[in-house]
Design an enzyme around this catalytic site. Structure first.
Site, PDB file in Angstrom:
ATOM      1  N   SER A 170     -71.397 -41.092  37.607  1.00 59.31           N
ATOM      2  CA  SER A 170     -70.973 -41.295  38.999  1.00 59.31           C
ATOM      3  C   SER A 170     -69.674 -42.104  39.062  1.00 59.31           C
ATOM      4  O   SER A 170     -68.850 -41.890  39.951  1.00 59.31           O
ATOM      5  CB  SER A 170     -72.083 -41.962  39.817  1.00 59.31           C
ATOM      6  OG  SER A 170     -72.274 -43.290  39.414  1.00 59.31           O
TER       7      SER A 170
ATOM      8  N   LEU B 254     -68.042 -50.265  20.824  1.00 58.17           N
ATOM      9  CA  LEU B 254     -66.938 -49.856  19.952  1.00 58.17           C
ATOM     10  C   LEU B 254     -66.640 -50.954  18.926  1.00 58.17           C
ATOM     11  O   LEU B 254     -66.737 -52.147  19.228  1.00 58.17           O
ATOM     12  CB  LEU B 254     -65.700 -49.561  20.799  1.00 58.17           C
ATOM     13  CG  LEU B 254     -65.872 -48.414  21.805  1.00 58.17           C
ATOM     14  CD1 LEU B 254     -64.688 -48.356  22.779  1.00 58.17           C
ATOM     15  CD2 LEU B 254     -66.049 -47.070  21.090  1.00 58.17           C
TER      16      LEU B 254
ATOM     17  N   HIS C 174     -69.181 -53.081  34.493  1.00 56.15           N
ATOM     18  CA  HIS C 174     -70.509 -53.611  34.169  1.00 56.15           C
ATOM     19  C   HIS C 174     -71.225 -54.039  35.455  1.00 56.15           C
ATOM     20  O   HIS C 174     -70.610 -54.680  36.312  1.00 56.15           O
ATOM     21  CB  HIS C 174     -70.371 -54.804  33.217  1.00 56.15           C
ATOM     22  CG  HIS C 174     -71.677 -55.383  32.802  1.00 56.15           C
ATOM     23  ND1 HIS C 174     -72.501 -54.782  31.880  1.00 56.15           N
ATOM     24  CD2 HIS C 174     -72.343 -56.485  33.233  1.00 56.15           C
ATOM     25  CE1 HIS C 174     -73.605 -55.500  31.737  1.00 56.15           C
ATOM     26  NE2 HIS C 174     -73.532 -56.531  32.555  1.00 56.15           N
TER      27      HIS C 174
ATOM     28  N   GLU D  24     -69.310 -50.490  42.656  1.00 60.18           N
ATOM     29  CA  GLU D  24     -68.611 -50.057  41.429  1.00 60.18           C
ATOM     30  C   GLU D  24     -67.633 -48.937  41.743  1.00 60.18           C
ATOM     31  O   GLU D  24     -66.517 -48.887  41.227  1.00 60.18           O
ATOM     32  CB  GLU D  24     -69.619 -49.565  40.378  1.00 60.18           C
ATOM     33  CG  GLU D  24     -70.520 -50.641  39.829  1.00 60.18           C
ATOM     34  CD  GLU D  24     -71.474 -50.109  38.767  1.00 60.18           C
ATOM     35  OE1 GLU D  24     -71.107 -49.199  38.013  1.00 60.18           O
ATOM     36  OE2 GLU D  24     -72.617 -50.609  38.691  1.00 60.18           O
TER      37      GLU D  24
HETATM   38  C1  GRF Z   1     -73.104 -48.179  35.836  1.00 56.78           C
HETATM   39  O1  GRF Z   1     -73.988 -49.023  36.504  1.00 56.78           O
HETATM   40  C2  GRF Z   1     -72.140 -48.993  35.015  1.00 56.78           C
HETATM   41  O2  GRF Z   1     -71.837 -50.242  35.573  1.00 56.78           O
HETATM   42  C3  GRF Z   1     -72.874 -49.189  33.727  1.00 56.78           C
HETATM   43  O3  GRF Z   1     -73.588 -47.980  33.527  1.00 56.78           O
HETATM   44  C4  GRF Z   1     -73.800 -47.335  34.776  1.00 56.78           C
HETATM   45  C5  GRF Z   1     -73.206 -45.974  34.640  1.00 56.78           C
HETATM   46  O4  GRF Z   1     -73.437 -45.173  35.759  1.00 56.78           O
HETATM   47  N1  GRF Z   1     -71.975 -49.537  32.652  1.00 56.78           N
HETATM   48  P1  GRF Z   1     -72.691 -43.774  35.901  1.00 56.78           P
HETATM   49  O5  GRF Z   1     -72.990 -42.970  34.645  1.00 56.78           O
HETATM   50  O6  GRF Z   1     -71.224 -44.022  36.076  1.00 56.78           O
HETATM   51  O7  GRF Z   1     -73.312 -43.146  37.121  1.00 56.78           O
END
Ligand code: GRF
Length: 190
Positions: free
Chosen positions: A19, A95, A111, A176
């Site tokens: 997403s 990594l 994150h 995010e």
């Molecule tokens: C998100 O919550 C991101 O912060 C974390 O993993 C999740 C990934 O979600 N690192 P998506 O695959 O981008 O929907």
């Protein structure tokens, strides 16, 4: 001259639903955007984000195998494709410092907590269990130490009494989706 020529070339690593990849892509289509998504890489062929990237005709690669094999293959591809910035969006491998140092391009990660609090997994439940009033998300530079590189930007999200890990994760994910593209765009402007 057309602005397109100045857009930075982005590679996005994913392992799951993607997403954040979608929000990065959506922003990249705006006229004001300073970047374009050039390449998507997954370490899992079943990652749902690949369906999206293929639909949008973004060059998409799956690299199976252990971390060493993954890094060896992708290193050459990133160099060949002249990628400017690498974004980790739900990418589940840590990594190696060798890869990060040799790549010599900025690597950023999103994150779902207000770092330095709650590194690693299960961030929402841990924040609720500790009676935090706020959680949120952080974009930071990637180092070989999990979720510990320099913080670039953060967005706070209020934790309500009625929140559980699922409702909180949904609220934070919405944040995010704003924070990651806006932060990437700012970096690309400089
Ligand atoms: C998100 O919550 C991101 O912060 C974390 O993993 C999740 C990934 O979600 N690192 P998506 O695959 O981008 O929907």
């Amino acid at each position: 001259m057309e602005k397109l020529n100045f857009k930075k070339k982005i590679c996005v690593f994913i392992s799951g639903k993607g997403s954040n990849l979608q929000s990065l892509y959506k922003y990249s289509l705006l006229k004001k955007s300073n970047y374009k998504i050039h390449l998507v890489v997954s370490d899992k062929h079943e990652a749902k984000g690949l369906i999206f990237s293929k639909n949008k005709k973004i060059k998409s690669i799956v690299i199976n195998g252990n971390k060493e094999a993954f890094e060896k293959k992708i290193f050459h591809i990133i160099k060949k494709e002249k990628i400017d910035i690498l974004c980790l969006a739900g990418f589940m491998k840590i990594l190696s410092s060798n890869f990060i140092t040799k790549l010599k391009i900025p690597i950023i990660n999103i994150h779902p907590s207000l770092l330095p609090k709650y590194k690693g997994l299960n961030t929402h439940q841990r924040a609720i269990d500790n009676n935090e009033k706020f959680s949120g998300c952080t974009v930071h530079y990637v180092t070989e130490k999990l979720d510990s590189g320099k913080i670039i930007s953060q967005k706070k999200v209020k934790i309500l009494k009625k929140d559980n890990a699922l409702s909180l994760s949904k609220k934070i994910l919405r944040s995010e989706h704003k924070l990651f593209p806006e932060t990437l765009d700012k970096i690309c402007k400089n």
